[in-house]
Design a protein around this motif. Structure first.
Motif, PDB file in Angstrom:
ATOM      1  N   LEU A  70       0.843  -1.232   0.041  1.00  0.00           N
ATOM      2  CA  LEU A  70      -0.028   0.044   0.113  1.00  0.00           C
ATOM      3  C   LEU A  70       0.800   1.311  -0.032  1.00  0.00           C
ATOM      4  CD1 LEU A  70      -2.725  -0.660   2.794  1.00  0.00           C
ATOM      5  CD2 LEU A  70      -3.005  -0.828   0.264  1.00  0.00           C
ATOM      6  N   GLU A  71       1.964   1.022   0.768  1.00  0.00           N
ATOM      7  CA  GLU A  71       2.866   2.293   1.041  1.00  0.00           C
ATOM      8  C   GLU A  71       4.022   2.037   1.349  1.00  0.00           C
ATOM      9  OE1 GLU A  71       3.546   5.538   1.501  1.00  0.00           O
ATOM     10  OE2 GLU A  71       1.474   6.303   0.950  1.00  0.00           O
ATOM     11  N   ILE A  72       5.043   2.984   1.080  1.00  0.00           N
ATOM     12  CA  ILE A  72       6.329   2.636   1.473  1.00  0.00           C
ATOM     13  C   ILE A  72       6.922   3.999   2.217  1.00  0.00           C
ATOM     14  CG2 ILE A  72       6.724   0.917  -0.395  1.00  0.00           C
ATOM     15  CD1 ILE A  72       8.876   3.359  -1.392  1.00  0.00           C
ATOM     16  N   ASP A  73       7.800   3.829   3.129  1.00  0.00           N
ATOM     17  CA  ASP A  73       8.626   4.914   3.711  1.00  0.00           C
ATOM     18  C   ASP A  73      10.090   4.471   3.351  1.00  0.00           C
ATOM     19  OD1 ASP A  73      10.315   6.317   5.164  1.00  0.00           O
ATOM     20  OD2 ASP A  73       9.132   6.153   6.839  1.00  0.00           O
ATOM     21  N   PRO A  74      10.306   5.428   2.069  1.00  0.00           N
ATOM     22  CA  PRO A  74      11.489   5.192   1.251  1.00  0.00           C
ATOM     23  C   PRO A  74      12.803   5.455   2.097  1.00  0.00           C
ATOM     24  CG  PRO A  74      10.459   7.276   0.399  1.00  0.00           C
ATOM     25  CD  PRO A  74       9.699   6.643   1.629  1.00  0.00           C
ATOM     26  N   VAL A  75      12.762   6.443   3.103  1.00  0.00           N
ATOM     27  CA  VAL A  75      13.934   6.625   3.776  1.00  0.00           C
ATOM     28  C   VAL A  75      14.277   5.824   5.087  1.00  0.00           C
ATOM     29  CG1 VAL A  75      14.934   8.572   5.274  1.00  0.00           C
ATOM     30  CG2 VAL A  75      13.453   9.079   3.494  1.00  0.00           C
ATOM     31  N   ALA A  76      13.113   5.342   5.826  1.00  0.00           N
ATOM     32  CA  ALA A  76      13.543   4.280   6.767  1.00  0.00           C
ATOM     33  C   ALA A  76      13.318   2.807   6.101  1.00  0.00           C
ATOM     34  CB  ALA A  76      11.993   4.329   7.812  1.00  0.00           C
ATOM     35  N   GLY A  77      12.790   2.488   5.070  1.00  0.00           N
ATOM     36  CA  GLY A  77      12.812   1.184   4.257  1.00  0.00           C
ATOM     37  C   GLY A  77      11.929   0.480   5.031  1.00  0.00           C
ATOM     38  N   LYS A  78      10.733   1.070   4.776  1.00  0.00           N
ATOM     39  CA  LYS A  78       9.490   0.246   5.349  1.00  0.00           C
ATOM     40  C   LYS A  78       8.402   0.338   4.265  1.00  0.00           C
ATOM     41  CE  LYS A  78       9.500   1.391  10.276  1.00  0.00           C
ATOM     42  NZ  LYS A  78       9.150   2.657  11.103  1.00  0.00           N
ATOM     43  N   TRP A 101      16.913   6.742  -9.736  1.00  0.00           N
ATOM     44  CA  TRP A 101      16.478   5.348  -9.448  1.00  0.00           C
ATOM     45  C   TRP A 101      16.612   4.861  -7.939  1.00  0.00           C
ATOM     46  CZ3 TRP A 101      17.805   1.968 -14.354  1.00  0.00           C
ATOM     47  CH2 TRP A 101      17.238   2.450 -15.453  1.00  0.00           C
ATOM     48  N   GLN A 102      17.087   5.683  -7.151  1.00  0.00           N
ATOM     49  CA  GLN A 102      17.635   5.129  -5.768  1.00  0.00           C
ATOM     50  C   GLN A 102      17.438   6.160  -4.937  1.00  0.00           C
ATOM     51  OE1 GLN A 102      20.400   5.037  -3.376  1.00  0.00           O
ATOM     52  NE2 GLN A 102      21.113   6.972  -4.240  1.00  0.00           N
ATOM     53  N   LEU A 103      17.214   5.996  -3.536  1.00  0.00           N
ATOM     54  CA  LEU A 103      17.139   7.125  -2.365  1.00  0.00           C
ATOM     55  C   LEU A 103      17.920   6.482  -1.305  1.00  0.00           C
ATOM     56  CD1 LEU A 103      15.859   9.942  -1.976  1.00  0.00           C
ATOM     57  CD2 LEU A 103      14.240   8.373  -0.486  1.00  0.00           C
ATOM     58  N   GLY A 104      19.031   7.058  -1.017  1.00  0.00           N
ATOM     59  CA  GLY A 104      20.130   6.822  -0.052  1.00  0.00           C
ATOM     60  C   GLY A 104      20.348   5.537   0.468  1.00  0.00           C
ATOM     61  N   GLY A 105      20.366   4.728  -0.721  1.00  0.00           N
ATOM     62  CA  GLY A 105      20.817   3.082  -0.449  1.00  0.00           C
ATOM     63  C   GLY A 105      19.769   2.228   0.055  1.00  0.00           C
ATOM     64  N   ARG A 106      18.746   3.045   0.318  1.00  0.00           N
ATOM     65  CA  ARG A 106      17.229   2.395   1.092  1.00  0.00           C
ATOM     66  C   ARG A 106      16.349   1.978  -0.064  1.00  0.00           C
ATOM     67  NH1 ARG A 106      18.553  -0.093   5.214  1.00  0.00           N
ATOM     68  NH2 ARG A 106      16.373   0.231   6.221  1.00  0.00           N
ATOM     69  N   THR A 107      16.193   2.481  -0.804  1.00  0.00           N
ATOM     70  CA  THR A 107      14.910   2.291  -1.923  1.00  0.00           C
ATOM     71  C   THR A 107      15.577   2.525  -3.385  1.00  0.00           C
ATOM     72  OG1 THR A 107      13.522   3.177  -0.267  1.00  0.00           O
ATOM     73  CG2 THR A 107      12.692   3.199  -2.723  1.00  0.00           C
ATOM     74  N   LEU A 108      15.222   1.447  -4.045  1.00  0.00           N
ATOM     75  CA  LEU A 108      15.705   1.411  -5.515  1.00  0.00           C
ATOM     76  C   LEU A 108      14.500   0.868  -6.490  1.00  0.00           C
ATOM     77  CD1 LEU A 108      18.500   0.882  -7.108  1.00  0.00           C
ATOM     78  CD2 LEU A 108      17.888  -1.716  -6.464  1.00  0.00           C
ATOM     79  N   LEU A 109      14.569   1.388  -7.684  1.00  0.00           N
ATOM     80  CA  LEU A 109      13.519   1.036  -8.687  1.00  0.00           C
ATOM     81  C   LEU A 109      14.546  -0.102  -9.815  1.00  0.00           C
ATOM     82  CD1 LEU A 109      11.923   4.390  -9.338  1.00  0.00           C
ATOM     83  CD2 LEU A 109      11.098   2.444  -8.000  1.00  0.00           C
ATOM     84  N   ILE A 110      13.529  -0.876 -10.287  1.00  0.00           N
ATOM     85  CA  ILE A 110      14.228  -1.904 -11.176  1.00  0.00           C
ATOM     86  C   ILE A 110      13.097  -2.203 -12.281  1.00  0.00           C
ATOM     87  CG2 ILE A 110      13.727  -4.146 -10.062  1.00  0.00           C
ATOM     88  CD1 ILE A 110      16.865  -4.774 -10.699  1.00  0.00           C
ATOM     89  N   GLY A 111      13.522  -2.593 -13.314  1.00  0.00           N
ATOM     90  CA  GLY A 111      12.633  -3.232 -14.414  1.00  0.00           C
ATOM     91  C   GLY A 111      11.609  -2.186 -14.868  1.00  0.00           C
TER      92      GLY A 111
END
Ligand SMILES: Cc1cc2nc3c(=O)[nH]c(=O)nc-3n(C[C@H](O)[C@H](O)[C@H](O)COP(=O)(O)OP(=O)(O)OC[C@H]3O[C@@H](n4cnc5c(N)ncnc54)[C@H](O)[C@@H]3O)c2cc1C
Length: 441
Positions: free
Chosen positions: A133-141, A292-302
């Motif tokens: 549903l949701e992500i926290d891209p900084v905390a990695g949740k 495609w990435q944020l702080g080594g915590r969130t990444l996009l692919i494909g």
């Protein structure tokens, strides 16, 4: 020593499953959340699944998981295009030289094999029927629920990987942040899946080892074989206007349209009218975003990072290449994922841009140019030059489909080749004119 990071991958499509298998084999703990059911459990609908062309890049990535032989046995080799004229004549154009072929696979079979590889990899947990549903891209949740009921809210933590396709929820969250570039472009055309069964005696109704194309200028139809000898057909029409989907609202209109434009295919499609009205009309979108990435915590692919239109048959191939590049960069700096992710995006972004542009350009080629005699002459000439000077000239299609040359490099090289050929052509033309002038004097 720093604890090894754990990954949470959203999406167990082709790319998410492949990445999970690769990360698991690298010794990472991986949790995969997928809203659909488990493809390993579902019975495949034989002959009735969308198929994909997988070429050298995809096979190279599959070989890293030792899946290439298994997967190849599930596919059909396509050595050439079979072009169907409006009056039913068929002409052929080889894709490559020396027996080069692309491979037609059922998407479901491919997804099942990759999910199996992911499930078998150490440290990988696959959770099907879970919708992010949701992500926290900084905390990695990642917050997710039961996809069927919307209940059972849970949170998973780790490095978040958005492998959730063209309409990615993970990317949606990144898009709301400053400095996240984003553009989506819908094609004015849509697509619809149709079907050609085997003949009554079980033999294929069309040549099995060819990509069948019915180019009609502003629209087209194509068919790729399934292993049981049936064909999955895709019809590409404008969404609206002349020859558009919006003009085909009754069985008579559809039948009349097919009789006019695809008369040789109609007798092969006994369920044409039922399929036309039962199957949805799909949209085609190009998505460009960065970073495609944020702080080594969130990444996009494909597709979540770079959805492209299907006309070069490279979307999944490109996503598989992403996985290889990402793993290579993680190996280089396993304790600094941000650095690894930055290198991955910097390498892959220009290549995804190149294939996005080439895929759009190839739509014109497939629906229109392939039917022209000039196109045939040009292709034959390209192949002849390639045979004589293989180190210097490689046709663009071969570089994209039969080599691992990065897409951006392939495009730049094709442009250089075209410039030289133009100059040589001009030189020959000038020499010919000079010769004629000299001869008539
Ligand atoms: C008509 C057509 C023909 C094509 N032909 C080819 C071809 O011949 N060759 C080729 O290489 N490519 C082809 N492509 C492109 C190819 O299908 C895609 O590039 C490929 O599927 C991308 O894989 P992916 O895993 O990134 O995304 P997807 O395959 O879209 O997978 C994303 C996954 O994420 C899941 N998901 C989405 N949202 C959520 C959420 N909120 N929570 C949990 N899970 C979620 C989805 O259920 C899905 O399983 C074609 C595409 C189209 C439309």
């Amino acid at each position: 020593m720093a604890e090894k990071p754990r990954f949470v991958i959203v999406g167990a499509g082709l790319v998410g499953s492949m990445l999970a298998a690769m990360l698991g084999r690298e010794g990472f703990e991986v949790e995969v959340l997928e809203r659909r059911g488990d493809p390993r459990a579902g019975k495949m609908e034989s002959g009735r699944s969308i198929n994909l062309a997988i070429s050298a890049r995809g096979l190279n990535a599959l070989s890293r998981l030792s899946l290439d032989d298994e997967i190849l046995s599930l596919g059909v080799k396509l050595y050439r295009r079979a072009i169907h004229s409006p009056t039913g004549e068929i002409s052929h154009q080889a894709y490559g030289v020396g027996g080069q072929a692309i491979n037609s696979f059922s998407r479901g079979e491919l997804n099942r094999a990759l999910a199996q590889a992911a499930g078998d990899a150490p440290g990988v947990t696959l959770r099907f029927g879970r919708r992010c549903l949701e992500i926290d891209p900084v905390a990695g949740k990642v917050t997710h629920v039961d996809a069927a009921t919307g209940d059972d809210l849970r949170t998973s933590t780790g490095v978040v990987v958005g492998a959730d396709g063209a309409f990615s929820v993970v990317r949606g969250v990144l898009q709301k942040r400053e400095h996240q570039d984003y553009a989506q472009h819908f094609l004015a055309h849509g697509y619809k899946e149709l079907f050609i069964p085997t003949r009554a005696d079980g033999t294929p109704a069309l040549e099995l080892n060819a990509m069948h194309i019915w180019p009609r200028g502003r629209f087209m139809m194509m068919a790729m074989a399934n292993t049981d000898g049936s064909f999955t057909v895709t019809l590409y029409l404008p969404m609206t206007g002349e020859n558009g989907f919006d003009r085909l609202t009754t069985r008579d209109e559809v039948r009349g349209f097919f009789d006019r434009h695809f008369p040789d295919a109609v007798p092969l499609m006994p369920t044409l009218l039922d399929d036309f009205f039962a199957n949805p009309t799909g949209a085609m979108v190009t998505v460009r975003t960065f970073p495609w990435q944020l702080g080594g915590r969130t990444l996009l692919i494909g597709d979540a990072a770079h959805a492209i239109v299907p006309f070069y048959g490279q979307g999944a191939n490109a996503g598989f290449e992403d996985c290889l590049e990402l793993i290579e960069q993680i190996r280089k700096s396993p304790n600094d994922l941000e650095a690894a992710f930055r290198r991955y995006q910097d390498i892959r972004k220009p290549n995804s841009e190149a294939i996005a542009d080439l895929a759009l350009a190839n739509f014109n080629e497939m629906r229109d140019h392939v039917a022209s005699p000039w196109f045939l002459v040009k292709k034959r000439l390209e192949k002849a030059i390639h045979r004589v000077l293989p180190g210097w000239f490689v046709p663009l299609y071969s570089m994209i489909s039969f080599s691992l040359i990065p897409y951006a490099e392939a495009r730049a090289r094709a442009e250089r080749q075209a410039r030289v050929l133009k100059r040589v052509g001009l030189g020959i033309a000038l020499a010919a004119v000079a010769l004629i002038v000299w001869a008539v004097r």
